[in-house]
Design a protein around this motif. Structure first.
Motif, PDB file in Angstrom:
ATOM      1  N   PRO A   1       0.827  -1.212   0.000  1.00 35.35           N
ATOM      2  CA  PRO A   1       0.000   0.000   0.000  1.00 35.35           C
ATOM      3  C   PRO A   1       0.859   1.257   0.000  1.00 35.35           C
ATOM      4  CG  PRO A   1      -0.811  -1.599   1.599  1.00 35.35           C
ATOM      5  CD  PRO A   1       0.501  -2.127   1.102  1.00 35.35           C
ATOM      6  N   GLY A   2       0.449   2.249  -0.779  1.00 37.99           N
ATOM      7  CA  GLY A   2       1.229   3.471  -0.909  1.00 37.99           C
ATOM      8  C   GLY A   2       1.484   4.173   0.403  1.00 37.99           C
ATOM      9  N   TRP A   3       0.495   4.126   1.304  1.00 33.77           N
ATOM     10  CA  TRP A   3       0.637   4.826   2.583  1.00 33.77           C
ATOM     11  C   TRP A   3       1.634   4.148   3.511  1.00 33.77           C
ATOM     12  CZ3 TRP A   3      -0.634   1.594   6.563  1.00 33.77           C
ATOM     13  CH2 TRP A   3      -1.472   0.516   6.275  1.00 33.77           C
ATOM     14  N   ARG A   4       2.044   2.914   3.169  1.00 30.80           N
ATOM     15  CA  ARG A   4       2.972   2.188   4.030  1.00 30.80           C
ATOM     16  C   ARG A   4       4.383   2.142   3.463  1.00 30.80           C
ATOM     17  NH1 ARG A   4       1.543  -2.669   7.839  1.00 30.80           N
ATOM     18  NH2 ARG A   4       1.423  -0.832   9.144  1.00 30.80           N
ATOM     19  N   GLN A   5       4.566   2.458   2.211  1.00 33.78           N
ATOM     20  CA  GLN A   5       5.858   2.275   1.557  1.00 33.78           C
ATOM     21  C   GLN A   5       6.975   3.069   2.228  1.00 33.78           C
ATOM     22  OE1 GLN A   5       5.202   3.172  -2.588  1.00 33.78           O
ATOM     23  NE2 GLN A   5       4.016   1.314  -2.956  1.00 33.78           N
ATOM     24  N   ASP A   6       6.711   4.359   2.527  1.00 35.15           N
ATOM     25  CA  ASP A   6       7.769   5.164   3.142  1.00 35.15           C
ATOM     26  C   ASP A   6       8.093   4.671   4.547  1.00 35.15           C
ATOM     27  OD1 ASP A   6       6.101   7.784   4.842  1.00 35.15           O
ATOM     28  OD2 ASP A   6       5.116   6.153   3.775  1.00 35.15           O
ATOM     29  N   GLU A   7       7.064   4.167   5.263  1.00 42.33           N
ATOM     30  CA  GLU A   7       7.307   3.638   6.617  1.00 42.33           C
ATOM     31  C   GLU A   7       8.204   2.406   6.557  1.00 42.33           C
ATOM     32  OE1 GLU A   7       4.972   1.519  10.373  1.00 42.33           O
ATOM     33  OE2 GLU A   7       3.839   2.188   8.610  1.00 42.33           O
TER      34      GLU A   7
END
Length: 317
Positions: free
Chosen positions: A136-142
Motif C-alpha cells: 500500500p502506498g501509505w505504508r511504503q515510506d514507513e
C-alpha cells in the motif's frame, strides 16, 4: 582449537590419532596474528560443514550462544551467530526469489510492519523494490524508513522470520507460485550475447505470440531512462514532441529527467508550453503512445540506426 581454549581443546584432541594430533599441533604453532574475521569465517564454515554431514538437526541458537560464549566471549559469539543465522535465512529466501512480487506482497500483507521490513531487508534489492511497489502506498515510506534503521536483528526476530518463510512456502505449495516467465525470458534475452534474431526465429516456430510478449517486455518504455543522450536525441528527432508530452504523463521522474535533459532549450520550452495546455489524458491513450514510441525504438535498433541499452549494466571507473 585455539579459540576453544586448552581444556576444551584437550578434550577434542583425545579423539584424534597420534599423527593427527601432531599435524594439528604443528598448524597451531605456526599460526600468528589471526584476525577476528578469519576466526569467524573458519568457525562459520565448520558449522556449515557439520550441519551438512551430521544426522543431527542442529543445536538451537540459545545452546550455541551459551557454549560459544564460554569459549569465545560474548562479542565474538554474537557476531558469529548473527552471521550464521543471517546467511541461513538468506539461503532459504533464495527459494522464494522466483515468486511474483505482487504475490510476495500478498504473502506478507498481514504481518506487522517491522516484520515486513525485515523480510524485505533479506531480499535482493531489485526484488525488494518491486515488492515494495505492490505494498500500500501509505505504508511504503514507513517500510523504507524501518529498513534503513535496521542494524542488528536479534534471535527472536530471526525465529519469527523463519516461521514466516515456512508459512509462505506452505501457502505456495498448496496454492502454487506465480512465476514471471515472460519477464525472466526477456531479461535473459536482454543479456544474450548470441544471435538474437536467430533465437527469436526459433522461438517463433514454437509460438509467435509469445515472442511478441517477450519483445514487449524487452522494450519497456522505462528503458529509455538509461539511454545515452545521443540515443535520446536521435529519438527526439523522429518522434513528434506532442507524442513525448503524452507519453511522459505519469512517467517515473528518472525517465522524465532523462528525456528533458536531452532536449535543446528551445524544444524544452515548447514541451513546457504543450504540457501546460494539455488537460487530462486517458490512460489507454498514454499506453498506446508509449507502445508506438517503443515500436519506433525497436525498428531503429533492428536496422542498426540506434544503439539501445536494454538493461542496467554495472560500470567501472
Amino acid at each position: 582449537m585455539l579459540s576453544l581454549g586448552d581444556s576444551q581443546s584437550a578434550g577434542v584432541l583425545r579423539h584424534f590419532s597420534r599423527e593427527e594430533v601432531v599435524a594439528i599441533s604443528q598448524a597451531m604453532a605456526r599460526l600468528s596474528n589471526v584476525k577476528q574475521p578469519m576466526v569467524l569465517e573458519a568457525i562459520s564454515r565448520f558449522f556449515s560443514d557439520y550441519k551438512q554431514q551430521s544426522s543431527i538437526r542442529g543445536a538451537s541458537r540459545s545452546y550455541l550462544e551459551g557454549m560459544l560464549g564460554k569459549a569465545l566471549g560474548s562479542d565474538i559469539t554474537r557476531t558469529l551467530l548473527d552471521s550464521i543465522y543471517g546467511e541461513e535465512i538468506r539461503a532459504r529466501m533464495v527459494r522464494m526469489e522466483w515468486i511474483d512480487p505482487k504475490q510476495f506482497a500478498a504473502l506478507i500483507a498481514k504481518e506487522h510492519a517491522q516484520m515486513q521490513a525485515v523480510f524485505l531487508a533479506f531480499l535482493p534489492p531489485a526484488l525488494a523494490s518491486e515488492v515494495l511497489e505492490h505494498m500500500p502506498g501509505w505504508r511504503q515510506d514507513e517500510l523504507l524508513f524501518r529498513i534503513a534503521n535496521l542494524s542488528e536483528i536479534n534471535g527472536d526476530v530471526i525465529h519469527e522470520l523463519d516461521q514466516l518463510i515456512e508459512r509462505s512456502l506452505s501457502v505456495l505449495s498448496s496454492q502454487g507460485s506465480q512465476v514471471r516467465g515472460v519477464k525472466q525470458a526477456a531479461d535473459i534475452m536482454n543479456r544474450f550475447k548470441g544471435d538474437r534474431a536467430q533465437m527469436f526465429e526459433l522461438l517463433r516456430g514454437h509460438d509467435a505470440q509469445l515472442v511478441e510478449r517477450i519483445e514487449s517486455e524487452m522494450y519497456d518504455f522505462f528503458i529509455l531512462s538509461r539511454q545515452a543522450p545521443d540515443t535520446l536525441q536521435a529519438l527526439l528527432e523522429v518522434i513528434p514532441l506532442a507524442d513525448w508530452v503524452v507519453a511522459l504523463k505519469g512517467a517515473e521522474p528518472e525517465l522524465v529527467r532523462a528525456i528533458q535533459g536531452a532536449l535543446p532549450r528551445r524544444q524544452m520550452q515548447q514541451m513546457d508550453s504543450l504540457t501546460r495546455r494539455q488537460g487530462p489524458v486517458p490512460l489507454s491513450r498514454i499506453e498506446q503512445v508509449r507502445k508506438d514510441i517503443m515500436a519506433v525504438v525497436r525498428e531503429m535498433a533492428a536496422d542498426g540506426t540506434l544503439q539501445i541499452q536494454l538493461f542496467q549494466e554495472q560500470t567501472v571507473e
